[in-house]
Design a protein around this motif. Structure first.
Motif, mmCIF file in Angstrom:
data_model
loop_
_atom_site.group_PDB
_atom_site.id
_atom_site.type_symbol
_atom_site.label_atom_id
_atom_site.label_comp_id
_atom_site.label_asym_id
_atom_site.label_seq_id
_atom_site.Cartn_x
_atom_site.Cartn_y
_atom_site.Cartn_z
ATOM 1 N N ARG A 137 -9.963 7.794 -13.237
ATOM 2 C CA ARG A 137 -8.535 7.886 -12.916
ATOM 3 C C ARG A 137 -7.902 9.046 -13.682
ATOM 4 N NH1 ARG A 137 -7.224 6.534 -8.588
ATOM 5 N NH2 ARG A 137 -9.309 7.370 -8.409
ATOM 6 N N PRO A 138 -6.961 9.772 -13.067
ATOM 7 C CA PRO A 138 -6.223 10.792 -13.828
ATOM 8 C C PRO A 138 -5.558 10.158 -15.056
ATOM 9 C CG PRO A 138 -5.749 10.962 -11.485
ATOM 10 C CD PRO A 138 -6.529 9.702 -11.671
ATOM 11 N N ARG A 139 -5.567 10.870 -16.167
ATOM 12 C CA ARG A 139 -5.024 10.259 -17.392
ATOM 13 C C ARG A 139 -4.287 11.282 -18.248
ATOM 14 N NH1 ARG A 139 -11.276 9.672 -17.452
ATOM 15 N NH2 ARG A 139 -11.910 11.508 -18.605
ATOM 16 N N LEU A 140 -3.241 10.807 -18.841
ATOM 17 C CA LEU A 140 -2.500 11.547 -19.853
ATOM 18 C C LEU A 140 -2.772 10.863 -21.184
ATOM 19 C CD1 LEU A 140 -0.303 13.485 -20.973
ATOM 20 C CD2 LEU A 140 1.393 11.770 -20.301
ATOM 21 N N ILE A 141 -3.303 11.617 -22.147
ATOM 22 C CA ILE A 141 -3.585 11.061 -23.472
ATOM 23 C C ILE A 141 -2.409 11.381 -24.381
ATOM 24 C CG2 ILE A 141 -5.247 10.943 -25.366
ATOM 25 C CD1 ILE A 141 -6.267 10.063 -22.548
ATOM 26 N N MET A 142 -1.733 10.348 -24.829
ATOM 27 C CA MET A 142 -0.508 10.503 -25.619
ATOM 28 C C MET A 142 -0.456 9.359 -26.625
ATOM 29 S SD MET A 142 3.446 10.490 -24.311
ATOM 30 C CE MET A 142 3.497 8.697 -24.270
ATOM 31 N N GLU A 143 -0.734 9.681 -27.881
ATOM 32 C CA GLU A 143 -0.930 8.617 -28.871
ATOM 33 C C GLU A 143 0.357 7.973 -29.356
ATOM 34 O OE1 GLU A 143 -0.159 12.224 -31.370
ATOM 35 O OE2 GLU A 143 -1.207 11.787 -29.498
ATOM 36 N N GLY A 144 1.491 8.560 -29.090
ATOM 37 C CA GLY A 144 2.718 7.919 -29.543
ATOM 38 C C GLY A 144 3.913 8.839 -29.392
ATOM 39 N N ILE A 145 5.071 8.314 -29.745
ATOM 40 C CA ILE A 145 6.335 9.049 -29.656
ATOM 41 C C ILE A 145 7.081 8.860 -30.970
ATOM 42 C CG2 ILE A 145 8.518 9.279 -28.412
ATOM 43 C CD1 ILE A 145 7.134 8.027 -25.990
ATOM 44 N N CYS A 146 7.571 9.952 -31.514
ATOM 45 C CA CYS A 146 8.302 9.893 -32.776
ATOM 46 C C CYS A 146 9.799 9.769 -32.522
ATOM 47 C CB CYS A 146 8.021 11.146 -33.605
ATOM 48 S SG CYS A 146 8.978 11.235 -35.134
ATOM 49 N N THR A 147 10.375 8.732 -33.064
ATOM 50 C CA THR A 147 11.832 8.589 -33.094
ATOM 51 C C THR A 147 12.258 8.768 -34.546
ATOM 52 O OG1 THR A 147 11.785 7.029 -31.246
ATOM 53 C CG2 THR A 147 13.786 7.091 -32.590
ATOM 54 N N PRO A 148 12.766 9.938 -34.914
ATOM 55 C CA PRO A 148 13.071 10.198 -36.326
ATOM 56 C C PRO A 148 14.022 9.161 -36.895
ATOM 57 C CG PRO A 148 13.211 12.222 -35.049
ATOM 58 C CD PRO A 148 13.086 11.093 -34.068
ATOM 59 N N PRO A 149 13.735 8.666 -38.091
ATOM 60 C CA PRO A 149 14.641 7.697 -38.718
ATOM 61 C C PRO A 149 15.909 8.370 -39.182
ATOM 62 C CG PRO A 149 12.922 8.326 -40.261
ATOM 63 C CD PRO A 149 12.581 8.991 -38.944
ATOM 64 N N PRO A 150 17.003 7.614 -39.347
ATOM 65 C CA PRO A 150 18.226 8.192 -39.909
ATOM 66 C C PRO A 150 17.957 8.755 -41.299
ATOM 67 C CG PRO A 150 18.632 5.988 -39.029
ATOM 68 C CD PRO A 150 17.147 6.174 -39.044
ATOM 69 N N ALA A 151 18.627 9.836 -41.631
ATOM 70 C CA ALA A 151 18.454 10.429 -42.954
ATOM 71 C C ALA A 151 18.969 9.466 -44.017
ATOM 72 C CB ALA A 151 19.200 11.755 -43.032
ATOM 73 N N VAL A 152 18.104 9.159 -44.974
ATOM 74 C CA VAL A 152 18.504 8.291 -46.080
ATOM 75 C C VAL A 152 18.057 8.932 -47.383
ATOM 76 C CG1 VAL A 152 18.392 6.147 -44.741
ATOM 77 C CG2 VAL A 152 16.352 6.941 -45.928
ATOM 78 N N GLY A 153 18.802 8.650 -48.428
ATOM 79 C CA GLY A 153 18.417 9.130 -49.738
ATOM 80 C C GLY A 153 17.366 8.224 -50.338
ATOM 81 N N PRO A 154 16.792 8.614 -51.483
ATOM 82 C CA PRO A 154 15.813 7.770 -52.151
ATOM 83 C C PRO A 154 16.387 6.392 -52.452
ATOM 84 C CG PRO A 154 15.881 9.961 -53.142
ATOM 85 C CD PRO A 154 17.042 9.875 -52.209
ATOM 86 N N ARG A 155 15.580 5.381 -52.265
ATOM 87 C CA ARG A 155 16.040 4.010 -52.499
ATOM 88 C C ARG A 155 16.242 3.766 -53.990
ATOM 89 N NH1 ARG A 155 13.534 -0.629 -53.822
ATOM 90 N NH2 ARG A 155 11.505 0.373 -53.762
ATOM 91 N N PRO A 156 17.405 3.308 -54.406
ATOM 92 C CA PRO A 156 17.617 3.013 -55.820
ATOM 93 C C PRO A 156 16.663 1.923 -56.299
ATOM 94 C CG PRO A 156 19.695 3.013 -54.601
ATOM 95 C CD PRO A 156 18.606 3.044 -53.596
ATOM 96 N N GLN A 157 16.161 2.067 -57.501
ATOM 97 C CA GLN A 157 15.260 1.079 -58.072
ATOM 98 C C GLN A 157 15.795 0.634 -59.432
ATOM 99 O OE1 GLN A 157 11.189 2.337 -58.046
ATOM 100 N NE2 GLN A 157 11.302 3.154 -55.978
ATOM 101 N N ALA A 158 15.547 -0.625 -59.726
ATOM 102 C CA ALA A 158 16.020 -1.163 -60.999
ATOM 103 C C ALA A 158 15.375 -0.429 -62.167
ATOM 104 C CB ALA A 158 15.718 -2.658 -61.069
ATOM 105 N N ARG A 175 16.593 -1.608 -42.636
ATOM 106 C CA ARG A 175 16.225 -1.873 -44.039
ATOM 107 C C ARG A 175 14.785 -1.444 -44.321
ATOM 108 N NH1 ARG A 175 17.178 -7.704 -45.859
ATOM 109 N NH2 ARG A 175 16.501 -8.210 -43.749
ATOM 110 N N LEU A 176 13.892 -1.652 -43.337
ATOM 111 C CA LEU A 176 12.511 -1.224 -43.536
ATOM 112 C C LEU A 176 12.446 0.290 -43.705
ATOM 113 C CD1 LEU A 176 9.491 -1.782 -43.648
ATOM 114 C CD2 LEU A 176 9.439 -1.633 -41.142
ATOM 115 N N GLY A 177 13.220 1.019 -42.892
ATOM 116 C CA GLY A 177 13.226 2.469 -43.008
ATOM 117 C C GLY A 177 13.656 2.946 -44.378
ATOM 118 N N GLN A 178 14.637 2.267 -44.967
ATOM 119 C CA GLN A 178 15.075 2.635 -46.313
ATOM 120 C C GLN A 178 13.963 2.430 -47.333
ATOM 121 O OE1 GLN A 178 18.561 0.173 -46.782
ATOM 122 N NE2 GLN A 178 19.935 1.742 -45.968
#
Length: 432
Positions: free
Chosen positions: A199-220, A288-291
């Motif tokens: 069968r004809p096929r297109l090989i495409m492993e994924g699509i990037c949806t850039p996450p929102p720009a966030v600064g470094p996560r504060p740590q205790a 929250r995971l992205g942060q």
């Protein structure tokens, strides 16, 4: 097909609005986060590529009693500029497949009669959707194209003999359906070659949806460095090996955080009790995971390489990890294209010792080197696997199927200069 004609596409699968997904997945034994994210990336990529898209979608739930809800009702929805029809079905083994088939046939038939489509995309290797798609394609004279993200027949832990027998029958039905499709979009070449030969096929492993720009996560404690895994919590994904690798790292300022759901949750809570540096597993929403991912020192994909489905698989977390601009450690999976190699730190082996050595290599990098590696990986996926690029590739492939000009195989190469990508024909035209 002319480049300026709008290609009309219907996606038969599991693409629901965010709030609907949260409701239907509440209390489910698994979580369809990656399926949901990929499906909407496909939809938005196609729209960016100039396609008109509408949805026929079922809730992606586990069989009863892993999900306690039995009846799912049909309803219409509109989300992010896309019209959709949620399919009703009964969530009981066996009856689930039949009810989904008839629901898809009823609503799909009405939808395509009222507003014809050029291509019916089918998300995954779900038997009732594949065969319903073929029946609708014959009735409405349209192309039917499955998106292959996993091989058929991948089971769940604890399944009985009867379920395994039914799964074997399901695999045979999937193979028979794929031979009749107009073409396939697949994450890896072996997936297309073995399950949709010719069968004809297109090989495409994924699509990037850039996450929102966030600064470094504060740590205790500013001296704490976090190692993160996000995904399914199972032996099949190597999570136990990652924990073993981490426990061999002597640095008291390291922390291992694991996000997801799966069979290893009780075991992981025990590991957290035994080692204060290991956090109990959590399930976070995407924001929250992205942060947390953006603030990590290392992101890890520990999937073992010796399982039968590995050649067919590209872990979607690789693109998600790289998009956050953080160094990524991964086992050397055959489904990862070669042009990812400069942006990943590969473990020499998929053992705990191999993972530990690769993690130590990243932790030992000067801060500037680690930051440069993370930034280069982010630029690579954002520039070459973004929605617009992948959406145009899908649009070109689908249009070629409609007008008969599609090559047997299309894949992507990256020049490495200026972020340029191009689709290349790997083999000749197909005889269809």
């Amino acid at each position: 097909m002319s480049d300026d004609r709008i290609l009309r596409v219907a996606l038969l699968g599991f693409t629901l609005p965010d709030d609907v997904l949260r409701r239907v997945m509440a209390g489910d034994a698994t979580h369809a986060t990656q399926t949901h994210t990929f499906a909407w990336a496909v939809v938005n990529g196609l729209r960016d590529g100039g396609c008109a898209v509408r949805l026929l979608s079922a809730a992606p739930v586990s069989n009863y009693p892993r999900n306690r809800r039995i009846r799912f009702r049909a309803s219409q929805f509109h989300h992010d500029g896309v019209d959709g029809q949620q399919l009703g079905f009964l969530n009981v083994l066996g009856i689930k497949h039949l009810s989904r088939f008839f629901s898809a046939w009823w609503h799909g038939g009405r939808s395509t009669r009222r507003d014809p489509v050029d291509v019916l995309l089918v998300h995954g290797v779900h038997t009732p959707f594949l065969w319903c798609g073929l029946a609708l394609a014959r009735l409405r004279r349209m192309s039917v194209v499955p998106i292959l993200t996993d091989p058929p027949g991948v089971g769940q832990p604890g399944e009985g003999r009867a379920v395994r027998l039914l799964r074997g029958l399901d695999v045979a039905l999937v193979r028979a359906a794929l031979k009749r499709c107009s073409g396939v979009i697949a994450l890896t070449l072996p997936l297309a070659e073995d399950f949709a030969p010719g069968r004809p096929r297109l090989i495409m492993e994924g699509i990037c949806t850039p996450p929102p720009a966030v600064g470094p996560r504060p740590q205790a404690d500013s001296g704490t460095r976090e190692i993160i895994y996000a995904g399914g919590l199972s032996h099949a994904y190597g999570v136990d090996r990652l924990v073993e690798a981490f426990r061999g790292l002597p640095d008291p300022d390291l922390r291992l955080s694991i996000f997801g759901r799966g069979e290893l949750e009780p075991w992981l809570r025990d590991q957290a009790s035994a080692d204060a540096r290991i956090a109990p597993p959590q399930l976070l929403d995407r924001a929250r995971l992205g942060q947390r991912l953006a603030g990590a020192a290392v992101l890890v994909n520990p999937r073992p390489v010796d399982q039968y489905f590995v050649p067919y698989s590209f872990p979607s977390k690789i693109i998600e990890y790289l998009a956050h601009g953080v160094p990524v450690v991964s086992t050397s999976l055959p489904g990862i294209p070669d042009d990812y190699r400069p942006y990943l730190v590969y473990a020499a082996t998929d053992t705990a010792a191999g993972l530990r050595a690769a993690i130590e290599r990243v932790l030992g990098m000067p801060a500037a080197e680690a930051a440069a590696l993370g930034a280069a990986g982010r630029d690579f996926v954002v520039q070459t696997r973004n929605r617009a690029v992948q959406g145009q590739r899908m649009r070109d492939f689908l249009a070629g199927l409609v007008d008969g000009s599609a090559p047997l195989t299309m894949t992507t190469q990256w020049s490495g200069t200026g972020g340029d990508t191009e689709s290349r024909v790997v083999a000749g035209r197909s005889d269809r």
